[in-house]
Design a protein around this motif. Sequence first.
Motif, PDB file in Angstrom:
ATOM      1  N   ILE A 126       0.833  -1.213   0.000  1.00 15.93           N
ATOM      2  CA  ILE A 126       0.000   0.000   0.000  1.00 15.93           C
ATOM      3  C   ILE A 126       0.866   1.262   0.000  1.00 15.93           C
ATOM      4  O   ILE A 126       0.390   2.355   0.327  1.00 15.93           O
ATOM      5  N   ALA A 127       2.141   1.117  -0.407  1.00 20.29           N
ATOM      6  CA  ALA A 127       3.066   2.258  -0.385  1.00 20.29           C
ATOM      7  C   ALA A 127       2.581   3.399  -1.287  1.00 20.29           C
ATOM      8  O   ALA A 127       2.840   4.566  -1.008  1.00 20.29           O
ATOM      9  N   HIS A 128       1.834   3.053  -2.321  1.00 20.72           N
ATOM     10  CA  HIS A 128       1.348   4.074  -3.264  1.00 20.72           C
ATOM     11  C   HIS A 128       0.081   4.765  -2.766  1.00 20.72           C
ATOM     12  O   HIS A 128      -0.438   5.657  -3.423  1.00 20.72           O
ATOM     13  N   LEU A 129      -0.398   4.368  -1.602  1.00 20.92           N
ATOM     14  CA  LEU A 129      -1.672   4.912  -1.106  1.00 20.92           C
ATOM     15  C   LEU A 129      -1.509   5.810   0.121  1.00 20.92           C
ATOM     16  O   LEU A 129      -2.493   6.252   0.702  1.00 20.92           O
ATOM     17  N   LEU A 130      -0.284   6.097   0.503  1.00 24.30           N
ATOM     18  CA  LEU A 130      -0.034   6.761   1.791  1.00 24.30           C
ATOM     19  C   LEU A 130      -0.691   8.128   1.935  1.00 24.30           C
ATOM     20  O   LEU A 130      -1.008   8.552   3.036  1.00 24.30           O
TER      21      LEU A 130
END
Length: 226
Positions: free
Chosen positions: A124-128
């Motif tokens: 979920i690194a792209h959703l921070l």
Amino acid sequence: MASLSLKHIYKRYAGGVTAVTDFCLEIPDKEFVILVGPSGCGKSTTLRMIAGLEEISEGELYIGDKLVNDVAPKDRDIAMVFQNYALYPHMTVFENMAFGLKLRKTPKDEIKRRVEEAARILDIAHLLDRKPKALSGGQRQRVALGRAIVREPKVFLLDEPLSNLDAKLRAQMRTELTKLHIRLGTTFIYVTHDQIEAMTMGDRIVVMKDGLIQQVDSPENLYNTP
Ligand code: ADP
Ligand code: ADP
């Protein structure tokens, strides 16, 4: 040394309901324990007492060798993941995951390191920078897991974490949670009433009924006996 010892634990609610009766269990380090049983049998109450969200009426709870009956939730080496995720709607994913660490005065660079690492593990690194309302159910569930992971607790408590997901995502998350348990190398206590989850995920299953432990056994013995 067991990571968790529950010794003759009772919960009596005001009004006379005894939700948990004489619960005794030793949970070794890194075990994946599943708690099953019909609705109202005392699973959530047991989990909430371990987390410190509910007072223990009688008995002793040890985390490692420390008696924690009177220790505040935030000072127990434990993190809990809830069924309804309980994310803060006005905070971003990063802030949701960082919140518990901020509360504990963790240094900012350490918070950033832990959140980014957990986000990588959970993909979920792209959703921070997103708010929860801009996430799918599965993504929200991962954020809720991330918020627990960043605390690097000794014990994870999971209260029906997959019950709000559709069947396909549930199947995927079962595999992911099993991998996560191995990767983190921590103790998991997992409440469910899904028999597939119980059969496929746990090392040991605790069956509860009417506040009592009925049976404790491996999935193989519990489900394969004729
Ligand atoms: P489960 O998680 O297995 O569904 P619970 O632990 O939620 O079961 O509930 C066990 C019993 O305790 C039930 O009889 C329930 O009605 C009762 N109970 C749960 N929470 C409370 C409360 N806050 N006050 C009084 N009784 C409660
Ligand atoms: P403050 O405590 O000043 O309100 P924030 O809670 O916004 O600061 O952020 C705390 C720390 O986390 C800051 O160092 C910030 O740079 C970092 N941070 C915030 N959002 C992100 C993000 N999406 N990705 C990486 N780091 C972030």
